[in-house]
Design an enzyme around this catalytic site. Structure first.
Site, PDB file in Angstrom:
ATOM      1  N   CYS A 124       0.649  -1.182  -0.177  1.00  0.00           N
ATOM      2  CA  CYS A 124      -0.051   0.145   0.024  1.00  0.00           C
ATOM      3  C   CYS A 124       0.881   1.294   0.078  1.00  0.00           C
ATOM      4  O   CYS A 124       0.533   2.351  -0.206  1.00  0.00           O
ATOM      5  CB  CYS A 124      -0.888   0.099   1.187  1.00  0.00           C
ATOM      6  SG  CYS A 124      -2.120  -1.416   1.320  1.00  0.00           S
TER       7      CYS A 124
ATOM      8  N   HIS B  57      -8.856   3.757  -2.226  1.00  0.00           N
ATOM      9  CA  HIS B  57      -7.573   3.069  -1.798  1.00  0.00           C
ATOM     10  C   HIS B  57      -7.222   2.373  -3.038  1.00  0.00           C
ATOM     11  O   HIS B  57      -6.968   1.127  -3.071  1.00  0.00           O
ATOM     12  CB  HIS B  57      -7.496   2.452  -0.613  1.00  0.00           C
ATOM     13  CG  HIS B  57      -6.342   1.831  -0.246  1.00  0.00           C
ATOM     14  ND1 HIS B  57      -5.131   2.349  -0.310  1.00  0.00           N
ATOM     15  CD2 HIS B  57      -5.920   0.646   0.636  1.00  0.00           C
ATOM     16  CE1 HIS B  57      -3.895   1.729  -0.005  1.00  0.00           C
ATOM     17  NE2 HIS B  57      -4.623   0.710   0.660  1.00  0.00           N
TER      18      HIS B  57
END
Length: 391
Positions: A87, A333
């Site tokens: 991430c 995201h």
């Protein structure tokens, strides 16, 4: 010896599900916006750093995403660095570009973070960190990990289920004011608790969505700014990255040693402390995660994160607004894009361009993101501090 660096311009696409888009067009569109914002032509770019986490497993393109975006932009003959760090891929790309400029190797750098998750092979299978496939088959997924963290935080610190849900509510309130956020409809604590349970005590609205999107930033040195006749308004005061402190991790599900270490080094590098932060973007992949990050970043004492959100400290209009973009929970995201999207939000806040989300007199912004799991700690973490320059 390093040189000062500045964010000269930023841009990003809307976040959402765009299965007909392509990685290179998403990255191109964000980059064009950043270049236009900076007033920098493509020919002035000397280096590109690109963050894209899952292009190999999702689109069968393991390498060369940055080169592809650069080619689509018409930028040729420059070095391109591709970062894959879970991430935190976009944040690591920002760090690489910043080091290249701070170290005197280049004067003008383009950072792009991009991801497309709505069009992928193996749709329906859990997405987990690389190297965790066996654990996933045995039941480990990010929602499960954070569900355990939530239970432990509630048991040890008295954090309530309503306080955890309030993170999702206040982030959705911010996203409602962000026209490029993935989810903008208001929600209540009751809505969060009534949504489908994913891994108790976390429900669907406690979890960030997957999606597509890209974000970009232009970094310059004083020399680059002078050559291009730019007047930078935002300085990069700290850009810190680290890998898991596995030996130091106390097997405590309610804290991450790596985040604490990176935050401490970033504050030292910037010559600032938690009390100096005006606005922050954190890795709120799950509602409980934001509460834990408050504590690890020094915004409050250990165990006080639930109180912080309950008292409205971290909402828009509070003393320390956090996730003013809507955060991962509601802005979205797309993995590789997220770290750069945080830079976009903070730059806009520091330049007074956030419209109804604007934090009054925002002077210092902190971006935090983490990714992957190793031995009970994050595999990667990054903390960046930006400061507004006087006019």
């Amino acid at each position: 010896m390093t040189r000062p660096t500045y964010v000269a311009g930023v841009g990003m696409t809307p976040f959402g599900k765009f299965p007909d888009a392509q990685l290179q067009t998403l990255g191109r569109d964000a980059a064009y916006l950043a270049l236009r914002d900076a007033g920098v032509p493509q020919r002035a770019i000397e280096v590109i750093a690109c963050g894209c986490a899952r292009s190999g497993i999702l689109q069968g393109r393991e390498s060369g995403v940055g080169q592809l975006v650069g080619w689509t932009l018409g930028i040729e003959g420059v070095p391109v660095y591709n970062e894959k760090a879970y991430c935190a891929s976009g944040a690591m790309a920002f760090n690489v570009a910043n080091m290249a400029v701070a170290g005197g190797f280049h004067d003008v750098a383009l950072v792009v973070g991009v991801e497309q998750m709505s069009r992928r092979d193996g749709k329906g299978r859990p997405i987990t960190s690389d190297g965790m496939q066996l654990e996933t088959e045995l039941g480990f997924t990010p929602p499960v990990y954070y569900a355990l963290a939530a239970r432990r935080h509630m048991a040890e610190h008295g954090t309530t289920r309503e306080q955890i849900a309030q993170v999702a509510v206040k982030n959705r309130q911010a996203a409602a004011l962000n026209p490029i956020a993935q989810y903008r409809d208001p929600i209540t604590v009751a809505d969060v608790l009534a949504s489908r349970q994913v891994a108790g005590p976390l429900h669907l609205l406690d979890c960030c969505p997957t999606g597509d999107g890209a974000a970009a930033a232009v970094i310059v040195s004083d020399e680059g700014a002078a050559r291009l006749r730019l007047t930078p308004r935002v300085r990069v005061s700290a850009a810190v990255a680290g890998t898991g402190l596995y030996r130091d991790q106390a097997r405590d599900l309610t804290s991450f040693s790596l985040d604490e270490s990176c935050a401490r080094r970033a504050y030292e590098q910037a010559g600032l402390g938690p009390a100096d932060i005006s606005v922050a973007e954190v890795h709120d992949s799950f509602s409980i995660a934001e509460i834990i990050h408050y504590e690890d970043l020094g915004f409050c004492a250990r165990g006080e994160g639930g109180r912080l959100v309950a008292e409205g400290v971290t909402t828009l209009g509070g003393k320390l607004p956090v996730s003013t973009s809507g955060g991962l929970l509601t802005r979205g995201h797309p993995l590789g894009a997220t770290g750069v999207a945080q830079i976009v939000e903070l730059t806009d806040q520091l330049r007074g361009r956030s419209g109804p989300r604007q934090v009054t007199d925002a002077r210092v912004g902190l971006a935090h993101i983490s990714g992957g799991f190793h031995e009970g700690d994050f595999a990667t973490s990054g903390v960046t501090i930006l400061e507004r320059l006087s006019a």
